[in-house]
Design a protein around this motif. Structure first.
Motif, PDB file in Angstrom:
ATOM      1  N   SER A 242     -39.515   1.328 -47.169  1.00  0.00           N
ATOM      2  CA  SER A 242     -39.759   2.464 -46.320  1.00  0.00           C
ATOM      3  C   SER A 242     -39.632   1.945 -44.989  1.00  0.00           C
ATOM      4  N   LEU A 243     -40.218   0.970 -44.269  1.00  0.00           N
ATOM      5  CA  LEU A 243     -40.305   0.260 -43.241  1.00  0.00           C
ATOM      6  C   LEU A 243     -38.943   0.237 -42.575  1.00  0.00           C
ATOM      7  N   LEU A 244     -38.023  -0.120 -43.484  1.00  0.00           N
ATOM      8  CA  LEU A 244     -36.433  -0.285 -42.966  1.00  0.00           C
ATOM      9  C   LEU A 244     -35.996   1.025 -42.629  1.00  0.00           C
ATOM     10  N   ILE A 245     -36.285   2.072 -43.540  1.00  0.00           N
ATOM     11  CA  ILE A 245     -35.773   3.363 -43.447  1.00  0.00           C
ATOM     12  C   ILE A 245     -36.212   3.900 -42.113  1.00  0.00           C
ATOM     13  N   SER A 246     -37.463   3.847 -41.767  1.00  0.00           N
ATOM     14  CA  SER A 246     -38.047   4.347 -40.694  1.00  0.00           C
ATOM     15  C   SER A 246     -37.994   3.396 -39.365  1.00  0.00           C
ATOM     16  N   LYS A 247     -37.043   2.469 -39.445  1.00  0.00           N
ATOM     17  CA  LYS A 247     -36.828   1.696 -38.306  1.00  0.00           C
ATOM     18  C   LYS A 247     -37.715   0.783 -37.775  1.00  0.00           C
ATOM     19  N   LEU A 248     -38.879   0.695 -38.655  1.00  0.00           N
ATOM     20  CA  LEU A 248     -39.796   0.052 -38.115  1.00  0.00           C
ATOM     21  C   LEU A 248     -39.705  -1.782 -38.312  1.00  0.00           C
ATOM     22  N   LEU A 249     -38.928  -1.914 -39.298  1.00  0.00           N
ATOM     23  CA  LEU A 249     -38.484  -3.164 -39.542  1.00  0.00           C
ATOM     24  C   LEU A 249     -37.057  -3.344 -39.579  1.00  0.00           C
ATOM     25  N   GLN A 250     -36.593  -4.839 -39.244  1.00  0.00           N
ATOM     26  CA  GLN A 250     -35.251  -4.787 -39.128  1.00  0.00           C
ATOM     27  C   GLN A 250     -34.862  -6.161 -40.379  1.00  0.00           C
ATOM     28  N   GLU A 251     -33.636  -6.067 -41.098  1.00  0.00           N
ATOM     29  CA  GLU A 251     -33.714  -7.123 -42.041  1.00  0.00           C
ATOM     30  C   GLU A 251     -31.894  -7.407 -41.548  1.00  0.00           C
ATOM     31  N   ASN A 252     -31.785  -9.051 -41.852  1.00  0.00           N
ATOM     32  CA  ASN A 252     -30.667  -9.314 -41.525  1.00  0.00           C
ATOM     33  C   ASN A 252     -29.638  -9.306 -42.762  1.00  0.00           C
ATOM     34  N   ASN A 253     -29.517  -8.216 -43.111  1.00  0.00           N
ATOM     35  CA  ASN A 253     -28.759  -8.123 -44.336  1.00  0.00           C
ATOM     36  C   ASN A 253     -27.188  -8.095 -44.348  1.00  0.00           C
ATOM     37  N   MET A 254     -26.574  -7.518 -43.003  1.00  0.00           N
ATOM     38  CA  MET A 254     -25.231  -7.618 -42.940  1.00  0.00           C
ATOM     39  C   MET A 254     -24.750  -9.052 -42.889  1.00  0.00           C
ATOM     40  N   PRO A 255     -25.202  -9.920 -42.107  1.00  0.00           N
ATOM     41  CA  PRO A 255     -24.853 -11.330 -42.126  1.00  0.00           C
ATOM     42  C   PRO A 255     -25.064 -12.023 -43.542  1.00  0.00           C
ATOM     43  N   ALA A 256     -26.171 -11.658 -44.327  1.00  0.00           N
ATOM     44  CA  ALA A 256     -26.448 -12.199 -45.698  1.00  0.00           C
ATOM     45  C   ALA A 256     -25.071 -11.813 -46.646  1.00  0.00           C
ATOM     46  N   ALA A 257     -24.529 -10.710 -46.199  1.00  0.00           N
ATOM     47  CA  ALA A 257     -23.377 -10.278 -47.232  1.00  0.00           C
ATOM     48  C   ALA A 257     -22.365 -11.177 -47.165  1.00  0.00           C
ATOM     49  N   THR A 258     -22.227 -12.135 -46.130  1.00  0.00           N
ATOM     50  CA  THR A 258     -21.146 -12.876 -45.722  1.00  0.00           C
ATOM     51  C   THR A 258     -21.465 -14.236 -46.149  1.00  0.00           C
ATOM     52  N   TYR A 259     -22.691 -14.827 -46.691  1.00  0.00           N
ATOM     53  CA  TYR A 259     -23.075 -16.028 -47.056  1.00  0.00           C
ATOM     54  C   TYR A 259     -22.432 -16.254 -48.532  1.00  0.00           C
ATOM     55  N   GLN A 260     -22.168 -17.411 -48.673  1.00  0.00           N
ATOM     56  CA  GLN A 260     -21.777 -17.813 -50.023  1.00  0.00           C
ATOM     57  C   GLN A 260     -22.946 -18.255 -50.907  1.00  0.00           C
ATOM     58  N   ASP A 261     -22.672 -18.294 -52.047  1.00  0.00           N
ATOM     59  CA  ASP A 261     -23.863 -18.565 -53.199  1.00  0.00           C
ATOM     60  C   ASP A 261     -24.407 -19.882 -52.570  1.00  0.00           C
ATOM     61  N   GLY A 262     -25.778 -20.055 -52.564  1.00  0.00           N
ATOM     62  CA  GLY A 262     -26.522 -21.259 -52.267  1.00  0.00           C
ATOM     63  C   GLY A 262     -27.508 -21.035 -51.323  1.00  0.00           C
ATOM     64  N   THR A 263     -28.140 -21.919 -50.433  1.00  0.00           N
ATOM     65  CA  THR A 263     -29.004 -21.691 -49.552  1.00  0.00           C
ATOM     66  C   THR A 263     -28.466 -22.163 -48.162  1.00  0.00           C
ATOM     67  N   HIS A 264     -29.110 -21.184 -47.179  1.00  0.00           N
ATOM     68  CA  HIS A 264     -28.635 -21.287 -45.825  1.00  0.00           C
ATOM     69  C   HIS A 264     -29.788 -21.202 -44.819  1.00  0.00           C
ATOM     70  N   GLU A 265     -29.704 -21.833 -43.636  1.00  0.00           N
ATOM     71  CA  GLU A 265     -30.895 -21.976 -42.692  1.00  0.00           C
ATOM     72  C   GLU A 265     -30.473 -20.840 -41.651  1.00  0.00           C
ATOM     73  N   GLU A 266     -31.075 -19.968 -41.140  1.00  0.00           N
ATOM     74  CA  GLU A 266     -30.805 -18.986 -40.203  1.00  0.00           C
ATOM     75  C   GLU A 266     -32.071 -18.789 -39.361  1.00  0.00           C
ATOM     76  N   VAL A 267     -31.582 -18.241 -37.917  1.00  0.00           N
ATOM     77  CA  VAL A 267     -32.779 -17.834 -37.043  1.00  0.00           C
ATOM     78  C   VAL A 267     -32.742 -16.121 -36.888  1.00  0.00           C
ATOM     79  N   PHE A 268     -33.878 -15.650 -37.250  1.00  0.00           N
ATOM     80  CA  PHE A 268     -33.638 -14.228 -37.299  1.00  0.00           C
ATOM     81  C   PHE A 268     -35.197 -13.631 -36.595  1.00  0.00           C
ATOM     82  N   GLU A 269     -34.974 -12.931 -35.424  1.00  0.00           N
ATOM     83  CA  GLU A 269     -35.968 -12.430 -34.714  1.00  0.00           C
ATOM     84  C   GLU A 269     -37.001 -13.588 -34.267  1.00  0.00           C
TER      85      GLU A 269
END
Length: 608
Positions: A242-269
């Motif tokens: 609900s917070l994402l729909i109302s633009k009160l929260l962001q998620e790094n979902n687009m880059p996550a779609a490009t990740y290979q299976d496994g664990t990755h480290e990232e910096v977001f906000e």
């Protein structure tokens, strides 16, 4: 430098000399305490130096296990959709000719069976017209189904199953205006009408609440959070949707779609995060687990402090426990050890120490009792086992002669009553020859030549009785005639072949006795072309012949099998092959041991 080395060596020597004079109690206490102290210090240093990487690896492992569990549950959800789709297609649509029947009844049954998770099932023609649907079949007016995404995707790749992203199911009129969020599974199917096949689209709508419940349960017990995206990065489920729909929260979902299976480290906000990704089969969806790095660092500091406290307390407890245990165990063990040192040299007149704790006292008494009885028990066991083996063999052997004598005398009486005096005389002569070999001066071991002669005399008697209703062939390899066998093992097999195999045949009975060498062992086969036996009867012949109907002498094959094994060992005995209406073959398996009248002893046969 040399002086320092010599001084060091002298110090080590003095320490070693000092400890050599100490008791086992002191040595146990000091050794255990030092080992515990060094172990705890080493463990503490290791935990401290590797705690960050360990916590990180643990977090990664936990996330991967969590995602794997979510993946299994999600796959179960998707497989349930596929199962419903396959059942509808292959068990309903494929079997119905639409020109004669409808799909309504079967679809309603499928819906009722899966209504807890299922919103609707519908089947459409290639142009979008409705064939059947459940539970609602009132398609909204003016709705062009062929423009729906699930319909287009199914027609684009007709061989695949297609899963949609969550959407509101609004195809049918619902009087309660209760429209559900669903996941749609669509596929191309073949519709049959009046013998003609055309293309159709099968739609299965599963309630999206199943996925919501699955992820809600996972997120309630996890320090981070888990969400679900499709292959293009669109969010299917997020705990803060609900917070994402109302633009009160962001998620790094687009880059996550490009990740290979496994664990990755990232910096977001501005935050360091560990992201674990797992692709879901069939759909291309991705399960994404997010853990903030600060969260496991907080756990690291708490764990380090807790570990140091535990190590300190453990060291104190171990030192105290070592003192106590070494006192209880050390002295009694030393005394017991001193008293049994001579036991290894074969001395049995030992004064065994009995003292200390209950267990050590019991051990001392047990050792003393063992020493006193060891040789006596060994001798008694050897004698008892030999007597037992001889008694078993004599008991099995004693079954043979009375049964065989009864059967032969019965045949002689029958001939005398039939006034066949010449045949009766021949049979009495043959009986005398049989008992000459049967008695054999009390010996159980005879040559194969004598055993075959015994079998021939028996067959002579039986052929007189049955008036040559069967033919007998002997094919014995001459090189085995002088080898050893137990007496009276071939004749009962021939008797079984007559009574159970060829007795009721009209003159076409054939019995063959073969003897040969195979892989340095001797085999004697008794083969008949009689009625044969079912598999369940063969199974019990050697193990439990009480379940098998006996006829004739009553001597079971198990008797012969046991006698052979008592003399020659478990690898020898009988092997049976039989099929109904095909006949029976019994293999006698013996070792190749040559008979010598001057030196042969039955014990030597067993030992060979």
């Amino acid at each position: 430098m040399g002086a320092k080395i010599n001084s060091f060596h002298r110090t080590i020597h003095r320490i070693a000399k000092y400890f050599k004079k100490k008791s086992i109690q002191f040595m146990l206490s000091i050794s255990f305490s030092l080992v515990a102290l060094l172990g705890m210090v080493f463990m503490g240093v290791t935990i401290y130096s590797r705690s960050v990487s360990s916590m990180k690896e643990m977090t990664i492992e936990n996330n991967e296990q969590l995602i794997e569990q979510v993946n299994l549950n999600l796959n179960m959800y998707l497989r349930n959709m596929m199962r419903i789709s396959n059942t509808t297609y292959y068990s309903v649509i494929k079997r119905v000719d639409l020109s004669k029947e409808t799909l309504d009844k079967e679809m309603n049954l499928l819906y009722e069976a899966n209504r807890d998770n299922l919103v609707s099932i519908a089947c459409f023609r290639e142009k979008g017209s409705l064939v059947a649907a459940a539970p609602l079949d009132n398609l909204k007016r003016g709705l062009d189904v062929s423009e729906q995404d699930w319909f287009v995707e199914a027609n684009r790749e007709i061989e695949n199953l297609h899963f949609s992203t969550p959407h509101v199911q609004n195809l049918f009129h619902d009087s309660s205006f209760n429209y559900h969020w669903v996941i749609s599974l669509s596929r191309v199917v073949e519709l049959t009408s009046n013998g003609h096949i055309s293309r159709g689209i099968l739609l299965v709508d599963m309630n999206f609440s199943g996925i919501e419940q699955l992820f809600t349960q996972v997120n309630s017990s996890n320090s981070g959070y888990v969400y679900l995206i499709d292959g293009n990065g669109e969010i299917i489920y997020h705990p803060k949707q609900s917070l994402l729909i109302s633009k009160l929260l962001q998620e790094n979902n687009m880059p996550a779609a490009t990740y290979q299976d496994g664990t990755h480290e990232e910096v977001f906000e501005g935050e360091n995060r560990m992201v674990t990704v797992r692709t879901v089969g069939y759909t291309g969806w991705k399960i994404v687990s997010v853990t903030k790095t600060d969260e496991f660092f907080m756990s690291y500091y708490q764990t380090r402090l807790f570990t140091l406290i535990i190590i300190a307390l453990t060291i104190l407890l171990i030192i105290f426990a070592n003192q106590f245990v070494s006192y209880l165990i050390g002295n009694p063990i030393k005394k017991l050890d001193d008293s049994v040192k001579d036991l290894e040299f074969g001395k049995l007149d030992l004064n065994i120490y009995i003292g200390g704790s209950y267990e050590i006292q019991h051990l001392g008494r047990t050792i003393k009792s063992m020493v006193q009885q060891m040789h006596q028990l060994m001798d008694e066991i050897v004698i008892e086992q030999e007597k037992k083996r001889k008694s078993e063999f004599d008991a099995l052997q004693s079954q043979i002669n009375p049964h065989f004598l009864y059967n032969t005398l019965d045949s002689i009486v029958w001939m005398v009553e039939s006034e066949q005096y010449e045949a009766a005389t021949s049979m009495v002569t043959a009986l005398a020859n049989l008992f000459r070999i049967s008695l054999n001066k009390g010996k159980n071991i005879i040559t194969i030549r004598e055993e075959i002669e015994h079998a021939k005399n028996y067959l002579y008697i039986q052929k007189l009785r049955y008036k040559n209703r069967f033919e007998v062939t002997f094919a014995i390899d001459p090189e085995i005639y002088d080898c050893c066998t137990i007496k009276l093992i071939v004749q009962p097999l021939i008797e079984n072949a007559i009574y159970h195999g060829v007795e009721f045949m009209d003159g076409d009975g054939e019995i063959t006795i073969k003897g040969y060498v195979k892989e340095n062992d001797i085999y004697i086969d008794v083969i008949d072309n009689g009625l044969g036996m079912p598999e369940e009867t063969v199974k019990y012949l050697l193990t439990d012949d009480t379940r098998v109907h006996k006829k004739g002498s009553g001597i079971g094959l198990g008797n012969i099998h046991q006698r052979i094994q008592l003399y020659f060992g478990k690898r020898y005995g009988l092997e049976i092959e039989s099929e109904l209406d095909e006949g029976t073959t019994v293999h006698i398996h013996l070792p190749q041991v040559f008979y010598d009248n001057r030196t042969i002893k039955e014990d030597e046969v067993r030992e060979s």
